[in-house]
Scaffold this active site. Structure first.
Site, PDB file in Angstrom:
ATOM      1  N   LEU A   1     108.257 -21.872   9.414  1.00 34.19           N
ATOM      2  CA  LEU A   1     107.424 -20.684   9.538  1.00 34.19           C
ATOM      3  C   LEU A   1     108.210 -19.499   9.006  1.00 34.19           C
ATOM      4  O   LEU A   1     109.424 -19.412   9.213  1.00 34.19           O
ATOM      5  CB  LEU A   1     107.046 -20.429  11.003  1.00 34.19           C
ATOM      6  CG  LEU A   1     105.978 -21.335  11.620  1.00 34.19           C
ATOM      7  CD1 LEU A   1     105.943 -21.135  13.140  1.00 34.19           C
ATOM      8  CD2 LEU A   1     104.606 -21.055  11.024  1.00 34.19           C
ATOM      9  N   ASP A   2     107.538 -18.585   8.317  1.00 36.98           N
ATOM     10  CA  ASP A   2     108.204 -17.375   7.835  1.00 36.98           C
ATOM     11  C   ASP A   2     108.781 -16.607   9.024  1.00 36.98           C
ATOM     12  O   ASP A   2     108.269 -16.713  10.154  1.00 36.98           O
ATOM     13  CB  ASP A   2     107.220 -16.487   7.083  1.00 36.98           C
ATOM     14  CG  ASP A   2     106.797 -17.091   5.749  1.00 36.98           C
ATOM     15  OD1 ASP A   2     107.595 -17.845   5.163  1.00 36.98           O
ATOM     16  OD2 ASP A   2     105.671 -16.812   5.304  1.00 36.98           O
ATOM     17  N   PRO A   3     109.832 -15.812   8.814  1.00 38.62           N
ATOM     18  CA  PRO A   3     110.434 -15.064   9.932  1.00 38.62           C
ATOM     19  C   PRO A   3     109.437 -14.214  10.709  1.00 38.62           C
ATOM     20  O   PRO A   3     109.545 -14.107  11.940  1.00 38.62           O
ATOM     21  CB  PRO A   3     111.485 -14.199   9.223  1.00 38.62           C
ATOM     22  CG  PRO A   3     111.904 -15.019   8.052  1.00 38.62           C
ATOM     23  CD  PRO A   3     110.642 -15.697   7.575  1.00 38.62           C
TER      24      PRO A   3
END
Length: 307
Positions: free
Chosen positions: A48-50
């Site tokens: 997942l993106d930050p």
């Protein structure tokens, strides 16, 4: 002065359903979970993106052998799309590079636009992604202002519905195939609505057959420890289950094949006479046999007890 020695890593087998917080990388939170259990092996099932939150299954020990299956599975997200502003990354981590007016919208208009994305569509991966070009991720070039030509990829939108909306924002729920960039989908939806946009929130609610209703925060995991470990087959529920006798179990464990007839799913999960899931098999159409694909080396002491 005595040198501190880290305790030996432990053989921990199971899956942790983590509710990833915003502001940390998937690998960073993975390492925190691994340290919590002092596990020998650990892996996640799709980063997942930050800025994103939600379900990030963490596979420990032998469960890492099923992580690839989860990487290939469908995902479900709830996304918040801010209209009228486009960022260079497609989310809140980038800089605003374009602003446009937002036309007057109503539920019928938005839902009609969303329905147009259902099914198989082409999507161009964003420059701010981990896809490789000449051995380096695309974001390496993007940060230098270099645009790399990307080939459109086929993705599938299985469900896309409106959750809520306001003058400058819509929230949508999307069920999509692997490889879908929801940031890019959000930008395309904004364009179809006659403006620009970027995601301000992204929350994953499902990975394959794993729902998000049992996911825990890192603090809860550190409190519950082994009690929050799920058995390996929690990630395999979409596949047919084959309960084998001693002879069949031994045959599969030694690389043999079974003539049991074609299952309803291309992959199956094997259970031994004690009811333990010990592997995944696949159907061989040309030979009309089931062969082992992934076998788990589970020591009875380390295996998570089935509920």
């Amino acid at each position: 002065m005595a040198q501190f020695r880290h305790p030996p890593r432990q053989a921990v087998n199971g899956i942790v359903l983590l509710n990833k917080p915003a502001g940390v990388s998937s690998n960073g939170i993975l390492q925190q979970v691994r340290r919590t259990f002092n596990a020998k092996k650990a892996g996640h099932t799709g980063a997942l993106d930050p800025f994103a939150t939600g379900l990030l299954p963490i596979c420990l020990g032998e469960a890492t052998k099923v992580s690839g299956l989860l990487l290939d599975s469908d995902k479900r997200y709830v996304a918040t799309l801010k209209l009228g502003e486009r960022s260079d990354t497609g989310d809140t981590e980038g800089e605003i590079i374009e602003r446009l007016p937002v036309p007057a919208l109503d539920r019928t208009t938005i839902e009609t636009v969303l329905q147009g994305f259902l099914g198989e569509i082409d999507q161009i991966p964003p420059m701010y992604s981990a896809l490789k070009h000449k051995g380096k991720p695309l974001y390496h070039y993007a940060r230098k202002g270099i645009e790399i030509e990307r080939t459109p990829r086929k993705i599938r939108i299985l469900d896309l519905c409106l959750v809520s909306f306001s003058e400058q924002e819509i929230v949508f729920d999307v069920h999509c195939s692997k490889g879908t960039y929801v940031r890019t989908l959000g930008e395309t939806i904004a364009e179809a609505l006659g403006t620009v946009g970027h995601l301000t929130a992204l929350h994953r609610t499902r990975t394959g057959s794993l729902p998000g209703d049992q996911m825990l925060t890192l603090d809860q995991i550190e409190t519950q420890m082994e009690a929050c470990l799920h058995p390996l087959d929690i990630a395999l529920q979409e596949f047919d289950a084959l309960f084998l006798n001693e002879e069949q179990t031994s045959l599969i464990q030694h690389g043999g094949k079974l003539a049991l007839g074609q299952p309803q799913t291309s992959l199956v999960r094997f259970y031994d006479p004690q009811g333990r899931c010990f592997g995944v098999g696949e159907w061989q159409a040309e030979k009309q046999l089931i062969k082992p694909k992934r076998l788990f080396n589970l020591d009875v002491r380390d295996e998570v007890k089935r509920a």
